[in-house]
Scaffold this motif. Structure first.
Motif, short mmCIF file in Angstrom:
data_model
loop_
_atom_site.label_atom_id
_atom_site.label_comp_id
_atom_site.label_asym_id
_atom_site.label_seq_id
_atom_site.Cartn_x
_atom_site.Cartn_y
_atom_site.Cartn_z
N VAL A 29 0.83 -1.21 0.00
CA VAL A 29 0.00 0.00 0.00
C VAL A 29 0.87 1.25 0.00
O VAL A 29 0.62 2.21 -0.75
N VAL A 30 1.92 1.26 0.82
CA VAL A 30 2.83 2.41 0.87
C VAL A 30 3.50 2.60 -0.48
O VAL A 30 3.60 3.72 -1.01
N GLY A 31 3.98 1.49 -1.07
CA GLY A 31 4.62 1.59 -2.38
C GLY A 31 3.68 2.11 -3.45
O GLY A 31 4.06 2.94 -4.27
N ARG A 32 2.44 1.66 -3.42
CA ARG A 32 1.45 2.13 -4.41
C ARG A 32 1.17 3.62 -4.24
O ARG A 32 1.04 4.36 -5.21
N MET A 33 1.06 4.08 -2.99
CA MET A 33 0.81 5.50 -2.73
C MET A 33 1.95 6.36 -3.25
O MET A 33 1.73 7.41 -3.86
N VAL A 34 3.18 5.91 -3.02
CA VAL A 34 4.35 6.66 -3.52
C VAL A 34 4.37 6.64 -5.04
O VAL A 34 4.68 7.65 -5.69
N TYR A 35 4.02 5.51 -5.63
CA TYR A 35 3.98 5.38 -7.10
C TYR A 35 2.94 6.34 -7.69
O TYR A 35 3.20 7.03 -8.69
N ASN A 36 1.76 6.39 -7.08
CA ASN A 36 0.72 7.29 -7.57
C ASN A 36 1.09 8.75 -7.39
O ASN A 36 0.78 9.60 -8.22
N ARG A 37 1.74 9.05 -6.26
CA ARG A 37 2.15 10.44 -6.01
C ARG A 37 3.14 10.90 -7.09
O ARG A 37 3.12 12.07 -7.50
N GLY A 38 3.99 9.98 -7.54
CA GLY A 38 4.95 10.33 -8.59
C GLY A 38 4.42 10.11 -9.98
O GLY A 38 5.15 10.21 -10.95
N GLY A 40 3.65 7.54 -11.53
CA GLY A 40 4.19 6.38 -12.23
C GLY A 40 5.44 6.64 -13.04
O GLY A 40 5.76 5.87 -13.94
N LYS A 41 6.16 7.70 -12.74
CA LYS A 41 7.34 8.04 -13.54
C LYS A 41 8.57 7.23 -13.16
O LYS A 41 9.51 7.10 -13.95
N SER A 42 8.57 6.69 -11.95
CA SER A 42 9.76 5.96 -11.50
C SER A 42 9.33 4.82 -10.58
O SER A 42 8.38 4.95 -9.81
N LEU A 43 10.05 3.69 -10.69
CA LEU A 43 9.79 2.56 -9.81
C LEU A 43 10.72 2.53 -8.61
O LEU A 43 10.47 1.81 -7.64
N GLY A 44 11.80 3.31 -8.69
CA GLY A 44 12.79 3.27 -7.61
C GLY A 44 12.23 3.69 -6.27
O GLY A 44 12.34 2.97 -5.27
N SER A 45 11.62 4.86 -6.23
CA SER A 45 11.11 5.38 -4.96
C SER A 45 10.04 4.49 -4.35
O SER A 45 10.06 4.21 -3.15
N VAL A 48 11.74 1.42 -2.79
CA VAL A 48 12.48 1.77 -1.56
C VAL A 48 11.50 2.03 -0.42
O VAL A 48 11.70 1.54 0.71
N ALA A 49 10.42 2.80 -0.70
CA ALA A 49 9.45 3.11 0.35
C ALA A 49 8.76 1.84 0.83
O ALA A 49 8.55 1.65 2.04
N GLY A 50 8.39 0.95 -0.12
CA GLY A 50 7.74 -0.30 0.27
C GLY A 50 8.65 -1.19 1.08
O GLY A 50 8.23 -1.81 2.07
N ALA A 51 9.92 -1.28 0.68
CA ALA A 51 10.88 -2.11 1.42
C ALA A 51 11.09 -1.57 2.83
O ALA A 51 11.15 -2.34 3.81
N PHE A 52 11.20 -0.24 2.95
CA PHE A 52 11.37 0.35 4.28
C PHE A 52 10.15 0.06 5.15
O PHE A 52 10.29 -0.28 6.34
N ALA A 53 8.94 0.21 4.57
CA ALA A 53 7.73 -0.06 5.33
C ALA A 53 7.67 -1.51 5.78
O ALA A 53 7.26 -1.82 6.91
N PHE A 54 8.08 -2.45 4.90
CA PHE A 54 8.06 -3.86 5.28
C PHE A 54 9.05 -4.15 6.40
O PHE A 54 8.74 -4.87 7.35
N LEU A 55 10.27 -3.61 6.27
CA LEU A 55 11.28 -3.84 7.32
C LEU A 55 10.81 -3.29 8.66
O LEU A 55 11.00 -3.93 9.70
N LEU A 56 10.18 -2.11 8.62
CA LEU A 56 9.66 -1.53 9.86
C LEU A 56 8.57 -2.41 10.45
O LEU A 56 8.55 -2.69 11.65
N GLY A 57 7.65 -2.88 9.57
CA GLY A 57 6.58 -3.75 10.05
C GLY A 57 7.11 -5.08 10.55
O GLY A 57 6.66 -5.59 11.59
N ALA A 58 8.08 -5.68 9.84
CA ALA A 58 8.65 -6.96 10.26
C ALA A 58 9.38 -6.83 11.59
O ALA A 58 9.29 -7.72 12.45
#
Length: 386
Positions: A29-38, A40-45, A48-58
């Motif tokens: 969900v976090v990754g999708r929100m960041v993707y929509n905010r940008g 869809g111009k870049s997959l990098g952000s 990264v945001a989704g991975a950070f959110a998962f690590l924090l949740g894990a």
């Protein structure tokens, strides 16, 4: 009436797996929100945001495991709310795609980023616009859910602030969701404010968006009232005729039973019979009225003359329905601003006051937005969009 579909006891290991799955979903969900905010111009952000959110949740889950086995009952009320929300979002997203595919201005404002991008597309611009309208509707559904829950809870707290059992005297109960409850009007206000914010941010025509979503709001409300019927909340007054054909007797476990069992007036009756006296099934009354509203609004939406027409109609029609139903309500948790008559009052609950305001607002908006020319102001809706 069955407040619980069935009770579950979830083992510790299953709870741990579910917690990690939830962390993955949250990261997506976090990754999708960041993707929509940008846009869809870049997959990098997003990655990264989704991975950070998962690590924090894990990390958070790892600090809490192992979990103790927990009984997690499946409440009928919650199940019906979820079904109504998911079914409504599906219908609204489908309608948004079909409307926008025919005419982008049936969903977006002139000059919206999506329309500019559609003009640059080499393929079918209508297909692109429809696809993006569906994506925006699905993205908005997350924010609507959050806004509706916050608004519904806040209004419930406001109308139940006073008294020895109110939230003013027991502020620790404000965040205790297990003690109830939610108020539909508060949820609608919260969802509406959230939708206005989202529409302005993405260049969406709010009035067109509202016309697409409002019919499914009525349908979702039907599901919600069926959940109320199962839970025994939002109950009606005691029927004057105990053999009234539609009278509902709520058993132990229903909220109506628990509240009335603590009332000196009805405690002995409930102790003797094991259920409440026959009550007006106001949940069923309103649920059937919502189904009728759903059909009426769909019918008018096919040939509406201006954006916002369906929203204005719903504001007036639902308010009249709710004002009527309120005269049969018998629960004590809805807040009475004016008790008239003092015994068995029919005026004036918080919902009735909001209903009066909705009738006035709906009428004002209808005449403000109504075009003065006789020609249709919007293109006819595609037949499949209903």
């Amino acid at each position: 009436m069955h407040p619980l579909v069935f009770p579950w006891t979830v083992p510790s290991a299953v709870l741990g797996v579910l917690a990690y799955v939830l962390a993955v979903v949250a990261a997506a969900v976090v990754g999708r929100m960041v993707y929509n905010r940008g846009e869809g111009k870049s997959l990098g952000s997003p990655i990264v945001a989704g991975a950070f959110a998962f690590l924090l949740g894990a990390w958070f889950v790892s600090t809490k495991t192992p979990f103790e086995a927990q009984p997690i009952p499946l409440h009928t009320y919650g199940l019906m709310i979820a079904l109504g929300f998911l079914f409504g979002i599906h219908l609204a997203a489908r309608a948004a795609e079909k409307y926008a595919s025919v005419d982008g201005l049936a969903f977006y404002l002139p000059g919206a980023p999506t329309l500019r991008q559609a003009a640059r597309e080499k393929g079918d611009a209508g297909t692109y616009t429809g696809k993006m309208a569906r994506e925006h509707l699905l993205d908005l559904s997350f924010w609507i859910l959050a806004g509706a829950m916050v608004g519904a809870r806040l209004l419930f707290i406001v109308v139940n602030w006073e008294g020895p059992n109110g939230y003013g005297a027991n502020p620790s109960r404000i965040f205790d969701l297990t003690s109830g409850g939610l108020v539909f009007y508060g949820g609608f206000i919260g969802a509406a404010l959230t939708s206005v914010w989202y529409a302005r941010k993405h260049g969406i025509n709010f009035r067109a968006l509202a016309d697409i979503c409002i019919p499914v709001v009525a349908l979702g409300h039907f599901f919600g009232r069926m959940g109320c019927m199962a839970a025994g909340c939002c109950w009606g007054k005691v029927c004057e005729n105990a053999n009234f054909l539609f009278g509902a007797e709520f058993p132990k476990g229903a909220l109506a039973h628990g509240e009335m069992a603590r009332s000196p007036e009805w405690a002995s009756f409930i102790a003797e019979h094991g259920h409440t006296p026959a009550l007006h099934p106001t949940q069923m009354y309103e649920g059937l009225g919502e189904l009728a509203l759903f059909a009426i609004l769909l019918l008018f939406r096919k040939n509406k003359r201006f954006h916002g027409q369906i929203l204005a109609m719903w504001l007036m029609l639902y308010a009249v329905l709710r004002l009527s139903i309120e005269t049969f309500r018998g629960d004590w948790g809805r807040g009475m601003l004016l008790r008239w008559p003092e015994v068995d009052p029919v005026l004036l609950s918080t919902s009735q006051l909001v209903g009066v305001g909705m009738v006035v607002l709906g009428a004002v908006l209808f005449f403000l937005w109504k075009p003065r020319s006789a020609a249709p102001a919007v293109p006819a809706a595609p037949a499949a969009a209903a």
